[in-house]
Design a protein around this motif. Structure first.
Motif, mmCIF file in Angstrom:
data_model
loop_
_atom_site.group_PDB
_atom_site.id
_atom_site.type_symbol
_atom_site.label_atom_id
_atom_site.label_comp_id
_atom_site.label_asym_id
_atom_site.label_seq_id
_atom_site.Cartn_x
_atom_site.Cartn_y
_atom_site.Cartn_z
ATOM 1 N N ALA A 1 0.849 -1.190 0.000
ATOM 2 C CA ALA A 1 0.000 0.000 0.000
ATOM 3 C C ALA A 1 0.884 1.238 0.000
ATOM 4 O O ALA A 1 2.037 1.180 0.437
ATOM 5 C CB ALA A 1 -0.909 -0.001 1.236
ATOM 6 N N PRO A 2 0.353 2.365 -0.474
ATOM 7 C CA PRO A 2 1.136 3.598 -0.393
ATOM 8 C C PRO A 2 1.414 3.944 1.067
ATOM 9 O O PRO A 2 0.580 3.696 1.939
ATOM 10 C CB PRO A 2 0.221 4.658 -1.017
ATOM 11 N N ALA A 3 2.586 4.514 1.323
ATOM 12 C CA ALA A 3 2.908 4.981 2.672
ATOM 13 C C ALA A 3 1.877 6.038 3.078
ATOM 14 O O ALA A 3 1.377 6.791 2.227
ATOM 15 C CB ALA A 3 4.314 5.562 2.702
ATOM 16 N N LEU A 4 1.542 6.065 4.339
ATOM 17 C CA LEU A 4 0.509 6.993 4.803
ATOM 18 C C LEU A 4 0.844 8.447 4.500
ATOM 19 O O LEU A 4 -0.034 9.246 4.224
ATOM 20 C CB LEU A 4 0.268 6.810 6.297
ATOM 21 N N ASP A 5 2.119 8.789 4.533
ATOM 22 C CA ASP A 5 2.526 10.177 4.304
ATOM 23 C C ASP A 5 3.184 10.371 2.936
ATOM 24 O O ASP A 5 3.993 11.273 2.758
ATOM 25 C CB ASP A 5 3.474 10.635 5.414
ATOM 26 N N ALA B 1 7.940 13.265 -8.202
ATOM 27 C CA ALA B 1 8.551 12.530 -7.099
ATOM 28 C C ALA B 1 8.312 11.034 -7.202
ATOM 29 O O ALA B 1 9.219 10.236 -6.930
ATOM 30 C CB ALA B 1 8.013 13.051 -5.775
ATOM 31 N N TYR B 2 7.114 10.632 -7.586
ATOM 32 C CA TYR B 2 6.795 9.208 -7.636
ATOM 33 C C TYR B 2 7.676 8.464 -8.637
ATOM 34 O O TYR B 2 7.809 7.248 -8.563
ATOM 35 C CB TYR B 2 5.318 8.989 -7.972
ATOM 36 N N GLY C 1 10.916 1.880 -0.627
ATOM 37 C CA GLY C 1 10.757 1.863 0.827
ATOM 38 C C GLY C 1 10.134 3.120 1.389
ATOM 39 O O GLY C 1 9.565 3.101 2.486
ATOM 40 N N VAL C 2 10.229 4.210 0.657
ATOM 41 C CA VAL C 2 9.602 5.469 1.078
ATOM 42 C C VAL C 2 8.166 5.530 0.557
ATOM 43 O O VAL C 2 7.276 6.019 1.238
ATOM 44 C CB VAL C 2 10.412 6.686 0.564
ATOM 45 N N MET C 3 7.960 5.010 -0.626
ATOM 46 C CA MET C 3 6.639 5.091 -1.259
ATOM 47 C C MET C 3 5.617 4.113 -0.690
ATOM 48 O O MET C 3 4.435 4.423 -0.623
ATOM 49 C CB MET C 3 6.751 4.822 -2.765
ATOM 50 N N PHE C 4 6.075 2.917 -0.323
ATOM 51 C CA PHE C 4 5.141 1.852 0.013
ATOM 52 C C PHE C 4 5.367 1.260 1.396
ATOM 53 O O PHE C 4 6.484 1.266 1.899
ATOM 54 C CB PHE C 4 5.265 0.702 -1.006
#
Length: 117
Positions: free
Chosen positions: A49-53, A75-76, A82-85
């Protein structure tokens, strides 16, 4: 398994080559941008899932773009996974054997369709 329908499911198809038509993608519409992947050989099941922030994090990767949407789009493309998901190992509530049918198994309907007059 995708947790939402629409364009998110289309994106999963493009990224994974799994499709509803080939019964390699299942839609369970909970309205969440997330997917659960199952290794049918080992039973390993992970939810991605996408990271909450993720939207806030995106601005750090496109600091020169003042427009929110364009900053996120830029950015995506460069953000580390690891930052995105968030990736979490999960357990299925329904056994995988009950979800995945036997390949090549077909059933012919006993009831013949009657044309209406």
């Amino acid at each position: 398994m995708t947790e939402t329908d629409g364009c998110f499911a289309d994106g999963l198809t493009a990224a994974t080559d799994c499709t509803v038509g080939h019964r390699t993608l299942r839609v369970e519409d909970y309205g969440k941008a997330a997917a659960t992947f199952v290794d049918t050989q080992t039973g390993l099941t992970i939810r991605v899932a996408p990271a909450l922030d993720i939207r806030e994090q995106a601005y750090q990767f496109a600091p020169d773009e003042p427009r929110h949407y364009f900053a996120q789009m830029q950015a995506y493309q460069v953000m580390p996974d690891g930052v995105m998901f968030t990736v979490t190992e999960v357990q299925l509530k329904t056994p995988i054997e009950a979800i995945v049918s036997r390949p090549g198994m077909r059933v012919n309907c006993d009831v013949r369709r009657r044309d209406h007059e």
